[in-house]
Design an enzyme around this catalytic site. Structure first.
Site, PDB file in Angstrom:
ATOM      1  CG  HIS A 190      -0.184   0.361   2.505  1.00  0.00           C
ATOM      2  ND1 HIS A 190       0.606  -0.550   3.164  1.00  0.00           N
ATOM      3  CD2 HIS A 190      -0.091   1.514   3.218  1.00  0.00           C
ATOM      4  CE1 HIS A 190       1.144   0.030   4.240  1.00  0.00           C
ATOM      5  NE2 HIS A 190       0.741   1.276   4.291  1.00  0.00           N
TER       6      HIS A 190
HETATM    7  C1  UD1 Z   1      -1.525   6.071   5.666  1.00  0.00           C
HETATM    8  C2  UD1 Z   1      -0.132   6.562   6.057  1.00  0.00           C
HETATM    9  C3  UD1 Z   1       0.863   5.426   5.907  1.00  0.00           C
HETATM   10  C4  UD1 Z   1       0.418   4.196   6.669  1.00  0.00           C
HETATM   11  C5  UD1 Z   1      -0.999   3.834   6.287  1.00  0.00           C
HETATM   12  C6  UD1 Z   1      -1.481   2.721   7.174  1.00  0.00           C
HETATM   13  C7  UD1 Z   1       0.434   8.926   5.665  1.00  0.00           C
HETATM   14  C8  UD1 Z   1       1.163   9.859   4.777  1.00  0.00           C
HETATM   15  N1  UD1 Z   1       0.321   7.658   5.215  1.00  0.00           N
HETATM   16  O1  UD1 Z   1      -1.495   5.725   4.294  1.00  0.00           O
HETATM   17  O2  UD1 Z   1       2.124   5.825   6.400  1.00  0.00           O
HETATM   18  O3  UD1 Z   1       1.271   3.138   6.363  1.00  0.00           O
HETATM   19  O4  UD1 Z   1      -1.873   4.960   6.463  1.00  0.00           O
HETATM   20  O5  UD1 Z   1      -2.484   1.951   6.583  1.00  0.00           O
HETATM   21  O6  UD1 Z   1       0.008   9.311   6.726  1.00  0.00           O
HETATM   22  N2  UD1 Z   1      -8.968   5.425   2.272  1.00  0.00           N
HETATM   23  C9  UD1 Z   1     -10.187   4.799   2.447  1.00  0.00           C
HETATM   24  N3  UD1 Z   1     -10.629   4.629   3.731  1.00  0.00           N
HETATM   25  C10 UD1 Z   1      -9.952   5.055   4.806  1.00  0.00           C
HETATM   26  C11 UD1 Z   1      -8.725   5.709   4.619  1.00  0.00           C
HETATM   27  C12 UD1 Z   1      -8.253   5.889   3.342  1.00  0.00           C
HETATM   28  O7  UD1 Z   1     -10.834   4.395   1.506  1.00  0.00           O
HETATM   29  O8  UD1 Z   1     -10.417   4.846   5.931  1.00  0.00           O
HETATM   30  C13 UD1 Z   1      -8.441   5.591   0.881  1.00  0.00           C
HETATM   31  C14 UD1 Z   1      -8.806   6.937   0.286  1.00  0.00           C
HETATM   32  O9  UD1 Z   1      -9.026   6.742  -1.077  1.00  0.00           O
HETATM   33  C15 UD1 Z   1      -7.546   7.742   0.490  1.00  0.00           C
HETATM   34  C16 UD1 Z   1      -6.450   6.697   0.380  1.00  0.00           C
HETATM   35  O10 UD1 Z   1      -7.023   5.511   0.923  1.00  0.00           O
HETATM   36  O11 UD1 Z   1      -7.388   8.768  -0.460  1.00  0.00           O
HETATM   37  C17 UD1 Z   1      -5.164   7.041   1.113  1.00  0.00           C
HETATM   38  O12 UD1 Z   1      -5.433   7.322   2.490  1.00  0.00           O
HETATM   39  P1  UD1 Z   1      -4.376   8.148   3.381  1.00  0.00           P
HETATM   40  O13 UD1 Z   1      -4.858   8.231   4.769  1.00  0.00           O
HETATM   41  O14 UD1 Z   1      -4.020   9.413   2.693  1.00  0.00           O
HETATM   42  O15 UD1 Z   1      -3.069   7.294   3.306  1.00  0.00           O
HETATM   43  P2  UD1 Z   1      -2.827   5.712   3.447  1.00  0.00           P
HETATM   44  O16 UD1 Z   1      -2.439   5.174   2.119  1.00  0.00           O
HETATM   45  O17 UD1 Z   1      -3.956   5.104   4.171  1.00  0.00           O
HETATM   46  N1  UDP Z   2      -3.281  -5.368   9.285  1.00  0.00           N
HETATM   47  C1  UDP Z   2      -4.581  -5.802   9.565  1.00  0.00           C
HETATM   48  N2  UDP Z   2      -5.369  -6.202   8.523  1.00  0.00           N
HETATM   49  C2  UDP Z   2      -4.945  -6.194   7.229  1.00  0.00           C
HETATM   50  C3  UDP Z   2      -3.617  -5.777   6.970  1.00  0.00           C
HETATM   51  C4  UDP Z   2      -2.819  -5.351   8.013  1.00  0.00           C
HETATM   52  O1  UDP Z   2      -5.005  -5.837  10.727  1.00  0.00           O
HETATM   53  O2  UDP Z   2      -5.722  -6.561   6.347  1.00  0.00           O
HETATM   54  C5  UDP Z   2      -2.442  -4.882  10.403  1.00  0.00           C
HETATM   55  C6  UDP Z   2      -1.134  -5.599  10.582  1.00  0.00           C
HETATM   56  O3  UDP Z   2      -1.262  -6.682  11.481  1.00  0.00           O
HETATM   57  C7  UDP Z   2      -0.212  -4.506  11.149  1.00  0.00           C
HETATM   58  C8  UDP Z   2      -0.817  -3.229  10.636  1.00  0.00           C
HETATM   59  O4  UDP Z   2      -2.086  -3.552  10.106  1.00  0.00           O
HETATM   60  O5  UDP Z   2      -0.259  -4.490  12.572  1.00  0.00           O
HETATM   61  C9  UDP Z   2       0.069  -2.633   9.573  1.00  0.00           C
HETATM   62  O6  UDP Z   2      -0.557  -1.532   9.031  1.00  0.00           O
HETATM   63  P1  UDP Z   2      -0.214  -0.964   7.598  1.00  0.00           P
HETATM   64  O7  UDP Z   2       0.493  -1.982   6.789  1.00  0.00           O
HETATM   65  O8  UDP Z   2      -1.469  -0.383   7.070  1.00  0.00           O
HETATM   66  O9  UDP Z   2       0.726   0.271   7.953  1.00  0.00           O
HETATM   67  P2  UDP Z   2       2.304   0.427   8.198  1.00  0.00           P
HETATM   68  O10 UDP Z   2       2.714  -0.497   9.286  1.00  0.00           O
HETATM   69  O11 UDP Z   2       3.001   0.170   6.908  1.00  0.00           O
HETATM   70  O12 UDP Z   2       2.420   1.877   8.564  1.00  0.00           O
END
Ligand code: UD1
Ligand code: UDP
Length: 358
Positions: A205
């Site tokens: 992601h």
């Molecule tokens: C964010 C964090 C990333 C982290 C990740 C955990 C930043 C810059 N990035 O990335 O470091 O690893 O969370 O999962 O803070 N969206 C949904 N539902 C939600 C949230 C997001 O559909 O509840 C979709 C939307 O289309 C949105 C996109 O995901 O535009 C990105 O969401 P965003 O919160 O900007 O960043 P993540 O990729 O989730």
């Molecule tokens: N995770 C989860 N369900 C999923 C994928 C990940 O519960 O379908 C959990 C996983 O166990 C870990 C956390 O989400 O604890 C990692 O989050 P993510 O990869 O979104 O963010 P990052 O760690 O890269 O910031």
């Protein structure tokens, strides 16, 4: 004393849960401030329900947007709450926009900042998370470094040693607290028709991977090669960010089972029974290491170098042949390494340090 716990995304909820448990146990006054960066049920509420966390007192509902929009909304919202509540300290965890904006708003109001998971560096400033981590560390008063290596990094950046505490990573606490429950409750594998040790688990992601159509396609091609060579299923719970890009770029991987993001207990089951995990997630690299499952990281760098040192993880980058080669290498290794991320008591240490000091 009063503590503010700020969080906004899936990994922050999971990694802050051991700290919240400890605050509850010690009956410390605290409140949860949710930024609303994540809001979909399967990225947010499911973790509160499953980890039995109290409701957030505030939800800023900032939602999605550009980095500037999201960061600015959080900054304004956190400032308002901190003005009303006047906590002694705010705790933030990790490297998201919620973390940096929370820390910045607090430090300008002279509210002390505690950064859980301080001192991680990928040395890749094209990652938004790297910028967030560096800036958060440099406006924090308490830096809870998960490992001695993270402490060294902070010292090297001129942060005074009195502010740094090596606590272990709270993800170890979260895994230890929930793995048994996950195993007992478990029907995730059977519902997906999977056999233990006979499937690969994927998560992908990161912005730098999935926002670039060529890079995303190249990784999916690599996963396809892995699936073709080993002839076992590949399961990928797709983050909504990645799902959006897949649709936009017309990517439709054929040999991968795409599923919706799953709950923490379901994911722990999928991880602990996987033959190998391929990921670009930070937390998943750690969990694979803790659970003794080999990991191939779909990135050129990692801020979790401890996993490379103990031998649980290899950096494969994003080219198909290298992803396949790294998978072969990891599958031929013995899965014997020690967990470098602590003993599962990080939450206890963090709460002890801030309550004794304030
Ligand atoms: C964010 C964090 C990333 C982290 C990740 C955990 C930043 C810059 N990035 O990335 O470091 O690893 O969370 O999962 O803070 N969206 C949904 N539902 C939600 C949230 C997001 O559909 O509840 C979709 C939307 O289309 C949105 C996109 O995901 O535009 C990105 O969401 P965003 O919160 O900007 O960043 P993540 O990729 O989730
Ligand atoms: N995770 C989860 N369900 C999923 C994928 C990940 O519960 O379908 C959990 C996983 O166990 C870990 C956390 O989400 O604890 C990692 O989050 P993510 O990869 O979104 O963010 P990052 O760690 O890269 O910031």
């Amino acid at each position: 004393m009063k503590i503010a716990i700020a969080l906004g995304t899936r990994p922050e909820i999971i990694k802050m849960s051991p700290v919240i448990r400890e605050l509850e146990k010690r009956q410390v006054t605290y409140f949860i401030l949710h930024t609303g960066q994540h809001y979909s049920h399967n990225l947010d509420r499911v973790f509160f329900e499953q980890l039995k966390l109290p409701q957030a007192k505030y939800n800023l509902e900032v939602g999605s947007g550009s980095h500037a929009q999201q960061t600015a909304k959080i900054l304004i919202g956190v400032e308002n709450v901190l003005r009303d509540e006047s906590p002694h300290i705010i705790l933030v965890e990790g490297d998201t926009n919620s973390v940096f904006a929370g820390a910045l708003a607090a430090t300008k109001l002279h509210v002390k900042v505690g950064h859980v998971e301080a001192g991680l560096r990928s040395y890749d400033r094209s990652m938004p998370e790297e910028i967030n981590r560096i800036l958060t560390d440099h406006c924090s008063d308490y830096l809870f470094a998960p490992t001695p290596k993270a402490r060294q990094i902070l010292l090297g950046e001129g942060i005074s040693k009195e502010k740094i505490f090596v606590t272990g990573n709270t993800i170890v606490d979260a895994v230890y607290q929930n793995l048994g429950i996950a195993k007992e409750q478990g029907n995730t594998l059977s519902s997906l028709n999977l056999t233990p040790k006979e499937y690969f688990l994927v998560t992908l992601h990161r912005q730098e991977n999935v926002d670039n159509p060529r890079r995303f396609a190249s990784i999916l091609k690599g996963l396809d090669k892995v699936a073709a060579e080993f002839r076992i299923p590949t399961v990928y719970p797709v983050h909504p960010h990645s799902r959006k890009r897949m649709n936009e770029f017309g990517l439709d991987p054929k040999n991968i089972t795409l599923i919706e993001p799953v709950s923490f207990l379901d994911f722990l089951q999928l991880e602990s029974n996987a033959r190998l995990i391929l990921t670009d997630s930070g937390g998943v690299q750690e969990e694979a290491c803790i659970l003794g499952i080999p990991c191939v990281t779909l990135r050129d760098n990692t801020e979790r170098p401890e996993t490379l040192e103990v031998g649980s993880n290899l950096l494969a980058g994003t080219l198909p042949d290298k992803i396949l080669r790294c998978t072969r290498l990891m599958l031929n290794k013995e899965n014997k390494w020690s967990n470098p991320f602590g003993d599962g008591k990080a939450g206890q240490r963090i709460v002890r340090i801030i309550t004794e000091d304030n």
